[in-house]
Design a protein around this motif. Sequence first.
Motif, PDB file in Angstrom:
ATOM      1  N   LEU A 103       0.844  -1.197   0.000  1.00 23.13           N
ATOM      2  CA  LEU A 103       0.000   0.000   0.000  1.00 23.13           C
ATOM      3  C   LEU A 103       0.878   1.246   0.000  1.00 23.13           C
ATOM      4  N   CYS A 104       0.668   2.103  -0.992  1.00 22.86           N
ATOM      5  CA  CYS A 104       1.430   3.346  -1.099  1.00 22.86           C
ATOM      6  C   CYS A 104       0.438   4.488  -1.299  1.00 22.86           C
ATOM      7  N   LEU A 105       0.278   5.304  -0.251  1.00 19.40           N
ATOM      8  CA  LEU A 105      -0.660   6.422  -0.305  1.00 19.40           C
ATOM      9  C   LEU A 105       0.099   7.725  -0.483  1.00 19.40           C
ATOM     10  N   ASP A 106      -0.398   8.578  -1.338  1.00 18.81           N
ATOM     11  CA  ASP A 106       0.203   9.879  -1.598  1.00 18.81           C
ATOM     12  C   ASP A 106      -0.661  10.941  -0.923  1.00 18.81           C
ATOM     13  N   LEU A 107      -0.065  11.665   0.027  1.00 16.42           N
ATOM     14  CA  LEU A 107      -0.796  12.693   0.773  1.00 16.42           C
ATOM     15  C   LEU A 107      -0.563  14.098   0.226  1.00 16.42           C
ATOM     16  N   VAL A 108       0.198  14.209  -0.857  1.00 16.59           N
ATOM     17  CA  VAL A 108       0.549  15.505  -1.429  1.00 16.59           C
ATOM     18  C   VAL A 108      -0.299  15.738  -2.675  1.00 16.59           C
ATOM     19  N   GLY A 109      -0.851  16.897  -2.790  1.00 18.81           N
ATOM     20  CA  GLY A 109      -1.747  17.205  -3.906  1.00 18.81           C
ATOM     21  C   GLY A 109      -1.036  17.726  -5.141  1.00 18.81           C
ATOM     22  N   GLU A 110       0.122  17.180  -5.453  1.00 15.88           N
ATOM     23  CA  GLU A 110       0.825  17.563  -6.689  1.00 15.88           C
ATOM     24  C   GLU A 110       1.511  16.336  -7.261  1.00 15.88           C
TER      25      GLU A 110
END
Length: 118
Positions: A103-110
Amino acid sequence: MSEFIEDLNRSVLFVLPREPFAAWARQDRDFAHTTLASLSEEGTAYLLPDVNNSGDEEALIAHFWEDIFELQLGSWSTDPSDWPSKRTLRMFREWFELKFSSLCLDLVGEPVKPRTDV
């Protein structure tokens, strides 16, 4: 919860040095006092292809271990003649602790993009 959270189509391999790597690093006089504890404070994360089936993790490690091993060695010595010449998957596993996450979640909106300041 942030609207930017995205589940990336990647898995993550965390690579942490073990004592054989620390012993190799200490062969360089500049790093003679390097400890395993100091090397293990952070580790390195590698993004790998997404995992779909049980056992995919081992297949990914078998595919990427040589590149990861060279990147780890290259972070301490840019001269490949300083590296162990006969590297194997077994040696890789002895030199590094491997932790896998599917699981790899991206918390950055770019968008994710390569660093240019290195």
